[in-house]
Write a protein that holds these residues in place. Sequence first.
Motif, mmCIF file in Angstrom:
data_model
loop_
_atom_site.group_PDB
_atom_site.id
_atom_site.type_symbol
_atom_site.label_atom_id
_atom_site.label_comp_id
_atom_site.label_asym_id
_atom_site.label_seq_id
_atom_site.Cartn_x
_atom_site.Cartn_y
_atom_site.Cartn_z
ATOM 1 N N GLN A 114 -25.556 -3.508 61.821
ATOM 2 C CA GLN A 114 -24.861 -4.800 61.743
ATOM 3 C C GLN A 114 -23.368 -4.639 62.015
ATOM 4 O OE1 GLN A 114 -26.510 -8.002 60.569
ATOM 5 N NE2 GLN A 114 -24.824 -8.400 61.959
ATOM 6 N N ARG A 115 -22.879 -5.391 62.993
ATOM 7 C CA ARG A 115 -21.459 -5.285 63.333
ATOM 8 C C ARG A 115 -20.649 -6.397 62.650
ATOM 9 N NH1 ARG A 115 -22.778 -5.459 69.521
ATOM 10 N NH2 ARG A 115 -24.320 -6.827 68.599
ATOM 11 N N ILE A 116 -19.585 -5.985 61.990
ATOM 12 C CA ILE A 116 -18.686 -6.951 61.349
ATOM 13 C C ILE A 116 -17.288 -6.684 61.891
ATOM 14 C CG2 ILE A 116 -17.710 -7.801 59.149
ATOM 15 C CD1 ILE A 116 -20.709 -8.160 59.116
ATOM 16 N N VAL A 117 -16.633 -7.775 62.287
ATOM 17 C CA VAL A 117 -15.278 -7.650 62.847
ATOM 18 C C VAL A 117 -14.276 -8.277 61.884
ATOM 19 C CG1 VAL A 117 -13.754 -8.609 64.638
ATOM 20 C CG2 VAL A 117 -15.973 -7.656 65.277
ATOM 21 N N ILE A 118 -13.145 -7.634 61.701
ATOM 22 C CA ILE A 118 -12.027 -8.327 61.052
ATOM 23 C C ILE A 118 -10.965 -8.524 62.129
ATOM 24 C CG2 ILE A 118 -10.320 -8.317 59.199
ATOM 25 C CD1 ILE A 118 -12.316 -6.801 57.492
ATOM 26 N N ASP A 119 -10.743 -9.798 62.433
ATOM 27 C CA ASP A 119 -9.852 -10.181 63.521
ATOM 28 C C ASP A 119 -8.413 -10.193 62.988
ATOM 29 O OD1 ASP A 119 -8.542 -11.512 65.587
ATOM 30 O OD2 ASP A 119 -9.395 -13.486 65.101
ATOM 31 N N LEU A 120 -7.608 -9.236 63.473
ATOM 32 C CA LEU A 120 -6.243 -9.100 62.937
ATOM 33 C C LEU A 120 -5.188 -9.790 63.805
ATOM 34 C CD1 LEU A 120 -6.497 -5.396 61.694
ATOM 35 C CD2 LEU A 120 -6.652 -7.483 60.367
ATOM 36 N N ASN A 121 -5.641 -10.810 64.483
ATOM 37 C CA ASN A 121 -4.753 -11.481 65.430
ATOM 38 C C ASN A 121 -3.996 -12.659 64.795
ATOM 39 O OD1 ASN A 121 -3.596 -11.896 67.855
ATOM 40 N ND2 ASN A 121 -5.461 -12.493 68.948
ATOM 41 N N TYR A 122 -3.546 -12.488 63.540
ATOM 42 C CA TYR A 122 -2.870 -13.604 62.870
ATOM 43 C C TYR A 122 -1.500 -13.196 62.341
ATOM 44 C CZ TYR A 122 -7.386 -15.941 63.043
ATOM 45 O OH TYR A 122 -8.540 -16.533 63.474
ATOM 46 N N GLU A 123 -0.951 -12.108 62.900
ATOM 47 C CA GLU A 123 0.345 -11.598 62.459
ATOM 48 C C GLU A 123 1.392 -12.688 62.245
ATOM 49 O OE1 GLU A 123 0.910 -8.620 61.039
ATOM 50 O OE2 GLU A 123 2.694 -8.404 62.291
ATOM 51 N N ASN A 124 1.495 -13.598 63.236
ATOM 52 C CA ASN A 124 2.577 -14.590 63.203
ATOM 53 C C ASN A 124 2.359 -15.718 62.201
ATOM 54 O OD1 ASN A 124 3.608 -13.073 65.245
ATOM 55 N ND2 ASN A 124 2.666 -14.349 66.857
ATOM 56 N N PHE A 125 1.207 -15.747 61.591
ATOM 57 C CA PHE A 125 0.919 -16.840 60.659
ATOM 58 C C PHE A 125 1.154 -16.424 59.203
ATOM 59 C CE2 PHE A 125 -1.489 -17.720 64.466
ATOM 60 C CZ PHE A 125 -1.268 -19.078 64.649
ATOM 61 N N MET A 126 1.647 -15.178 59.015
ATOM 62 C CA MET A 126 1.785 -14.686 57.642
ATOM 63 C C MET A 126 3.215 -14.273 57.338
ATOM 64 S SD MET A 126 -1.627 -12.375 57.166
ATOM 65 C CE MET A 126 -1.637 -11.658 58.789
ATOM 66 N N SER A 127 3.588 -14.416 56.078
ATOM 67 C CA SER A 127 4.885 -13.902 55.627
ATOM 68 C C SER A 127 4.730 -12.400 55.399
ATOM 69 C CB SER A 127 5.284 -14.579 54.314
ATOM 70 O OG SER A 127 4.388 -14.170 53.302
ATOM 71 N N GLU A 128 5.847 -11.732 55.151
ATOM 72 C CA GLU A 128 5.809 -10.290 54.915
ATOM 73 C C GLU A 128 4.928 -9.957 53.706
ATOM 74 O OE1 GLU A 128 6.978 -8.525 57.156
ATOM 75 O OE2 GLU A 128 6.846 -6.549 56.213
ATOM 76 N N LYS A 129 5.055 -10.791 52.664
ATOM 77 C CA LYS A 129 4.283 -10.578 51.434
ATOM 78 C C LYS A 129 2.785 -10.753 51.732
ATOM 79 C CE LYS A 129 4.560 -11.976 46.708
ATOM 80 N NZ LYS A 129 4.702 -13.168 45.937
ATOM 81 N N GLU A 130 2.486 -11.759 52.542
ATOM 82 C CA GLU A 130 1.074 -12.018 52.866
ATOM 83 C C GLU A 130 0.488 -10.879 53.704
ATOM 84 O OE1 GLU A 130 1.134 -16.901 52.683
ATOM 85 O OE2 GLU A 130 1.674 -15.899 54.545
ATOM 86 N N ARG A 131 1.331 -10.306 54.568
ATOM 87 C CA ARG A 131 0.866 -9.171 55.397
ATOM 88 C C ARG A 131 0.510 -7.981 54.511
ATOM 89 N NH1 ARG A 131 5.579 -9.796 59.073
ATOM 90 N NH2 ARG A 131 4.941 -11.699 60.078
#
Length: 287
Positions: A94-111
């Motif tokens: 079973q393949r599971i992906v975590i899509d990390l293409n949301y850099e610009n939508f997060m604050s430093e703390k959220e990252r």
Amino acid sequence: MVLEKCNGLSEGEVTRFSQFQGPEVEGLSKNAKKKLNKKLRRAQTKISYLEIRRELRKKKRKITTLKRREALQKGEPVKKKNVIKRMADSMSTQRIVIDLNYENFMSEKERMSLAKQLEFCYSSNRYSAQPFQLYFTSTVDIIVSERFVQTIPYWRSWDVFWKNENFMHLFKSEDLVYLTGDSPNILIDLDPKSVYIIGGLVDHNRHKGLTLRRAESCGIRHACLPIAEHLKLSSSKVLTVDQVFKILVEFQNCNDWLGALLAVVPSRKLLRLNSGDHPTVETEKLA
Ligand code: SAH
């Protein structure tokens, strides 16, 4: 003790109030009695939730012990507890992906919080009996982030497929299913041929519908976890990345959504169990 945690009511209070006894109850107005009733119902749900969860865990432990005993009697090799398996040794394809293409939508703390959540995902996968084939995609921006590397310094040695590419370039689009709390489609089962994507995003749901829009713009299927089919939550059914991942791990192990959800959803989020009295979703199709 379980009951002490229930909305600040002690075990004695729950029993006494539920029978409408005692001086505190007698002097109450109709409205106050109504409020108390509501509080009681919540407390009792929480009690049954914690009890069910405890029972499920007990059952799981019992099954494992029985399996170990049986294997010992047959002279078969007994698996050590908490054996860490690599993805290559897993029977799960079973393949599971975590899509990390949301850099610009997060604050430093959220990252940083995302980095911690990825660590939890990785740990759940490592300790799973059959680890998923776990991909982190669109990793370019995130792994150059200094904070990310500080939060999880050993990421390079993780047994994960780190991919710079977007998931659309790695898999067939017809195999992809984006998991998103905003999808009207309900996930019924895990299909080994499908690739399930979790949005690598910590935003306290500030960007509502973001992952659903991404799925739609990519023209791929999307689905949400069958939460409402089993539980009534006190707040939104949007969970964190690690919670969603852990639910998938648990579901793969026990093939039971209620068990998987109860093992992961925090008890403070739970209002009621919906099992049994909810229409079946068996016939619903993914988009
Ligand atoms: N506002 C964000 C929420 C991020 S929560 C959004 O638009 O999705 C982090 C990720 O967990 C989501 O991107 C989604 O992939 C997954 N997720 C959270 N709750 C879910 C649910 N109820 N069903 C399926 N996936 C869920």
